[in-house]
Design a protein around this motif. Sequence first.
Motif, PDB file in Angstrom:
ATOM      1  N   ILE A   4      18.453  58.780  49.637  1.00 33.28           N
ATOM      2  CA  ILE A   4      18.732  58.080  50.771  1.00 33.28           C
ATOM      3  C   ILE A   4      17.722  56.817  50.649  1.00 33.28           C
ATOM      4  CG2 ILE A   4      20.070  59.408  52.175  1.00 33.28           C
ATOM      5  CD1 ILE A   4      17.232  59.301  54.334  1.00 33.28           C
ATOM      6  N   LYS A   5      16.335  57.070  49.866  1.00 33.78           N
ATOM      7  CA  LYS A   5      15.658  56.350  50.576  1.00 33.78           C
ATOM      8  C   LYS A   5      14.687  56.135  48.137  1.00 33.78           C
ATOM      9  CE  LYS A   5      13.178  58.867  52.516  1.00 33.78           C
ATOM     10  NZ  LYS A   5      14.860  59.566  52.493  1.00 33.78           N
ATOM     11  N   ALA A   6      15.741  56.071  47.816  1.00 34.07           N
ATOM     12  CA  ALA A   6      15.380  56.742  45.872  1.00 34.07           C
ATOM     13  C   ALA A   6      14.733  55.162  45.441  1.00 34.07           C
ATOM     14  CB  ALA A   6      16.195  57.418  45.029  1.00 34.07           C
ATOM     15  N   SER A   7      16.053  53.960  45.736  1.00 41.84           N
ATOM     16  CA  SER A   7      15.383  53.181  44.988  1.00 41.84           C
ATOM     17  C   SER A   7      13.769  52.111  45.802  1.00 41.84           C
ATOM     18  CB  SER A   7      15.965  51.770  44.961  1.00 41.84           C
ATOM     19  OG  SER A   7      16.747  51.420  46.264  1.00 41.84           O
ATOM     20  N   GLY A   8      12.718  52.626  44.629  1.00 38.59           N
ATOM     21  CA  GLY A   8      11.649  51.543  44.613  1.00 38.59           C
ATOM     22  C   GLY A   8      10.515  51.979  45.831  1.00 38.59           C
ATOM     23  N   ALA A   9      11.021  52.859  45.908  1.00 40.59           N
ATOM     24  CA  ALA A   9      10.777  53.396  47.471  1.00 40.59           C
ATOM     25  C   ALA A   9       9.087  54.258  47.567  1.00 40.59           C
ATOM     26  CB  ALA A   9      11.127  55.231  48.314  1.00 40.59           C
ATOM     27  N   SER A  10       8.410  54.999  46.250  1.00 41.32           N
ATOM     28  CA  SER A  10       7.348  54.666  45.586  1.00 41.32           C
ATOM     29  C   SER A  10       6.324  53.174  45.672  1.00 41.32           C
ATOM     30  CB  SER A  10       7.043  55.905  44.825  1.00 41.32           C
ATOM     31  OG  SER A  10       7.281  56.567  44.962  1.00 41.32           O
ATOM     32  N   GLY A  11       7.147  52.264  45.680  1.00 33.09           N
ATOM     33  CA  GLY A  11       6.075  51.317  45.610  1.00 33.09           C
ATOM     34  C   GLY A  11       5.996  50.320  44.385  1.00 33.09           C
ATOM     35  N   ASN A  12       4.736  50.302  44.005  1.00 33.01           N
ATOM     36  CA  ASN A  12       4.728  49.927  42.665  1.00 33.01           C
ATOM     37  C   ASN A  12       4.802  50.540  41.659  1.00 33.01           C
ATOM     38  OD1 ASN A  12       3.318  47.647  40.712  1.00 33.01           O
ATOM     39  ND2 ASN A  12       1.397  47.843  41.824  1.00 33.01           N
ATOM     40  N   HIS A  13       5.997  50.030  41.010  1.00 32.07           N
ATOM     41  CA  HIS A  13       5.648  50.738  39.531  1.00 32.07           C
ATOM     42  C   HIS A  13       4.906  50.631  38.528  1.00 32.07           C
ATOM     43  CE1 HIS A  13      10.165  51.573  40.214  1.00 32.07           C
ATOM     44  NE2 HIS A  13      10.272  50.878  41.262  1.00 32.07           N
ATOM     45  N   ASN A  14       4.143  49.622  39.077  1.00 36.59           N
ATOM     46  CA  ASN A  14       2.534  49.735  37.154  1.00 36.59           C
ATOM     47  C   ASN A  14       1.631  50.179  38.498  1.00 36.59           C
ATOM     48  OD1 ASN A  14       4.025  48.266  35.892  1.00 36.59           O
ATOM     49  ND2 ASN A  14       4.025  46.214  36.967  1.00 36.59           N
ATOM     50  N   ARG A  15       1.818  50.704  39.304  1.00 34.01           N
ATOM     51  CA  ARG A  15       0.223  52.066  39.787  1.00 34.01           C
ATOM     52  C   ARG A  15       0.811  53.041  38.940  1.00 34.01           C
ATOM     53  NH1 ARG A  15      -1.332  50.533  45.520  1.00 34.01           N
ATOM     54  NH2 ARG A  15      -1.798  48.745  44.394  1.00 34.01           N
ATOM     55  N   GLY A  16      -0.868  53.467  38.755  1.00 34.58           N
ATOM     56  CA  GLY A  16      -1.006  54.740  38.261  1.00 34.58           C
ATOM     57  C   GLY A  16      -2.328  55.449  38.998  1.00 34.58           C
ATOM     58  N   ARG A  17      -1.998  57.116  38.767  1.00 32.94           N
ATOM     59  CA  ARG A  17      -3.043  57.339  39.854  1.00 32.94           C
ATOM     60  C   ARG A  17      -3.977  58.343  38.441  1.00 32.94           C
ATOM     61  NH1 ARG A  17       1.362  59.237  43.539  1.00 32.94           N
ATOM     62  NH2 ARG A  17       1.629  57.248  44.711  1.00 32.94           N
ATOM     63  N   MET A  18      -5.018  58.997  38.190  1.00 33.90           N
ATOM     64  CA  MET A  18      -5.741  59.717  37.912  1.00 33.90           C
ATOM     65  C   MET A  18      -6.299  60.198  38.083  1.00 33.90           C
ATOM     66  SD  MET A  18      -6.906  57.080  34.316  1.00 33.90           S
ATOM     67  CE  MET A  18      -7.051  58.767  33.192  1.00 33.90           C
ATOM     68  N   LEU A  19      -6.463  61.720  38.147  1.00 35.99           N
ATOM     69  CA  LEU A  19      -7.422  62.989  38.311  1.00 35.99           C
ATOM     70  C   LEU A  19      -7.877  63.542  37.438  1.00 35.99           C
ATOM     71  CD1 LEU A  19      -4.961  64.936  41.095  1.00 35.99           C
ATOM     72  CD2 LEU A  19      -7.167  63.389  41.960  1.00 35.99           C
ATOM     73  N   ILE A  20      -9.400  63.294  37.869  1.00 33.08           N
ATOM     74  CA  ILE A  20     -10.655  64.077  36.905  1.00 33.08           C
ATOM     75  C   ILE A  20     -11.314  64.630  37.745  1.00 33.08           C
ATOM     76  CG2 ILE A  20     -11.509  63.592  35.217  1.00 33.08           C
ATOM     77  CD1 ILE A  20     -10.965  60.442  34.376  1.00 33.08           C
ATOM     78  N   SER A  21     -11.876  66.093  36.918  1.00 34.56           N
ATOM     79  CA  SER A  21     -12.568  66.668  36.743  1.00 34.56           C
ATOM     80  C   SER A  21     -13.095  67.208  35.571  1.00 34.56           C
ATOM     81  CB  SER A  21     -12.170  67.948  37.745  1.00 34.56           C
ATOM     82  OG  SER A  21     -11.447  68.692  37.397  1.00 34.56           O
ATOM     83  N   CYS A  22     -14.880  66.993  35.738  1.00 34.56           N
ATOM     84  CA  CYS A  22     -15.727  67.537  34.542  1.00 34.56           C
ATOM     85  C   CYS A  22     -16.766  68.012  34.867  1.00 34.56           C
ATOM     86  CB  CYS A  22     -15.333  66.351  33.825  1.00 34.56           C
ATOM     87  SG  CYS A  22     -16.262  64.492  34.424  1.00 34.56           S
ATOM     88  N   PRO A  23     -18.410  68.472  34.035  1.00 35.45           N
ATOM     89  CA  PRO A  23     -18.929  68.349  34.145  1.00 35.45           C
ATOM     90  C   PRO A  23     -20.044  67.444  34.892  1.00 35.45           C
ATOM     91  CG  PRO A  23     -18.388  69.822  32.475  1.00 35.45           C
ATOM     92  CD  PRO A  23     -17.775  69.354  32.617  1.00 35.45           C
ATOM     93  N   ASP A  24     -20.538  67.242  35.835  1.00 31.38           N
ATOM     94  CA  ASP A  24     -21.381  66.228  36.146  1.00 31.38           C
ATOM     95  C   ASP A  24     -22.365  65.492  34.862  1.00 31.38           C
ATOM     96  OD1 ASP A  24     -21.638  63.698  37.755  1.00 31.38           O
ATOM     97  OD2 ASP A  24     -23.435  64.648  38.371  1.00 31.38           O
ATOM     98  N   ARG A  25     -22.216  64.409  34.769  1.00 31.54           N
ATOM     99  CA  ARG A  25     -23.046  63.620  34.058  1.00 31.54           C
ATOM    100  C   ARG A  25     -23.099  62.300  33.955  1.00 31.54           C
ATOM    101  NH1 ARG A  25     -20.888  63.653  27.696  1.00 31.54           N
ATOM    102  NH2 ARG A  25     -21.984  62.189  27.303  1.00 31.54           N
ATOM    103  N   PRO A  26     -23.999  61.382  33.381  1.00 28.46           N
ATOM    104  CA  PRO A  26     -24.613  60.045  33.803  1.00 28.46           C
ATOM    105  C   PRO A  26     -23.142  58.693  33.099  1.00 28.46           C
ATOM    106  CG  PRO A  26     -26.855  60.631  33.168  1.00 28.46           C
ATOM    107  CD  PRO A  26     -25.753  61.820  33.224  1.00 28.46           C
ATOM    108  N   GLY A  27     -22.433  58.268  32.844  1.00 23.71           N
ATOM    109  CA  GLY A  27     -22.052  57.853  31.871  1.00 23.71           C
ATOM    110  C   GLY A  27     -20.077  57.963  32.196  1.00 23.71           C
ATOM    111  N   ILE A  28     -20.307  59.041  33.341  1.00 30.59           N
ATOM    112  CA  ILE A  28     -18.308  59.127  33.419  1.00 30.59           C
ATOM    113  C   ILE A  28     -18.044  58.481  34.000  1.00 30.59           C
ATOM    114  CG2 ILE A  28     -17.335  60.540  34.561  1.00 30.59           C
ATOM    115  CD1 ILE A  28     -19.085  62.593  35.132  1.00 30.59           C
TER     116      ILE A  28
END
Length: 296
Positions: A4-28
């Motif tokens: 009942i809400k599928a079309s465009g319900a998530s908003g921006n079709h050009n929006r991405g989400r990145m999740l990142i984990s890694c050992p800490d160091r400068p420059g990430i």
Amino acid sequence: MVDIKASGASGNHNRGRMLISCPDRPGIVAAVSKFLSGYGANIVQSDQYTMDPEGGMFFIRIAFDLTDLENRQEKLKQDFAEVAAEFSMEWSLSLASRRKRLAIFVSKEDHCLLELLWHWRAGDLDADIAMVISNHPDMESLVESFGIPYYHIPVTADTKAEVEKRHLELMKDQVDLVILARYMQIIPPSFIERYHNRIINIHHSFLPAFVGAKPYAQAQNRGVKLIGATAHYVTEELDGGPIIEQDVQRVSHRDNVDDLKRIGRHIERTVLARAVSLHTEDRILVHQNKTVVFSK
């Protein structure tokens, strides 16, 4: 399912989400920002956390807008792999426009299921409910009134393997996240492995206190002054998986077990709904048996 809400319900079709984990160091952060900028992406939100700054782990969630992202995502992933390798990253990229598909497992208690259904119908849950599966027939008419398929699959000690096979057949290629909304059955290890960190359970106590069966009775016998509920990812350790969300409410010596159950139902339903929302919006990173949760 009647979406009942599928079309465009998530908003921006050009929006991405990145999740990142890694050992800490400068420059990430600089490296990730430079990469996205080189693609012409605009970072709209960035949240980061360092666990133990002296040789610890770094976690970040980045939301960004990029023109024609749906068609460019595979090339972006291929190119970002070089950056990820340099920093030993574990990472994921998801599109806000692709709503996650949920399978809700339930037994006889309806309060957690109802909360999720209400959130979904109101448009407050950025996901689609693909199906509800139960070992009891009690809520079939309720669920189908929402236009959602309901599968009644009884479970006995002798049919567990057959039932697991049936569950997996139903969910194949249709489900991203499994929710145990007071589903009172032990989940088999092979099922847990298949949906690693993609099964959320609601436990009716403030973990790690009162693991297992009848936690309200355990709490009342112990004379606690606070009761709570915990939403966590499911692992083979009973009620021992990474904790996503918790809440509590004060009680007193005057409250019997039924009182605690009544009070606890409200906590359970809200805690589970918050945890599911956090997962569907890609706000959780799991590290060992902990979670890093980036709030809204």
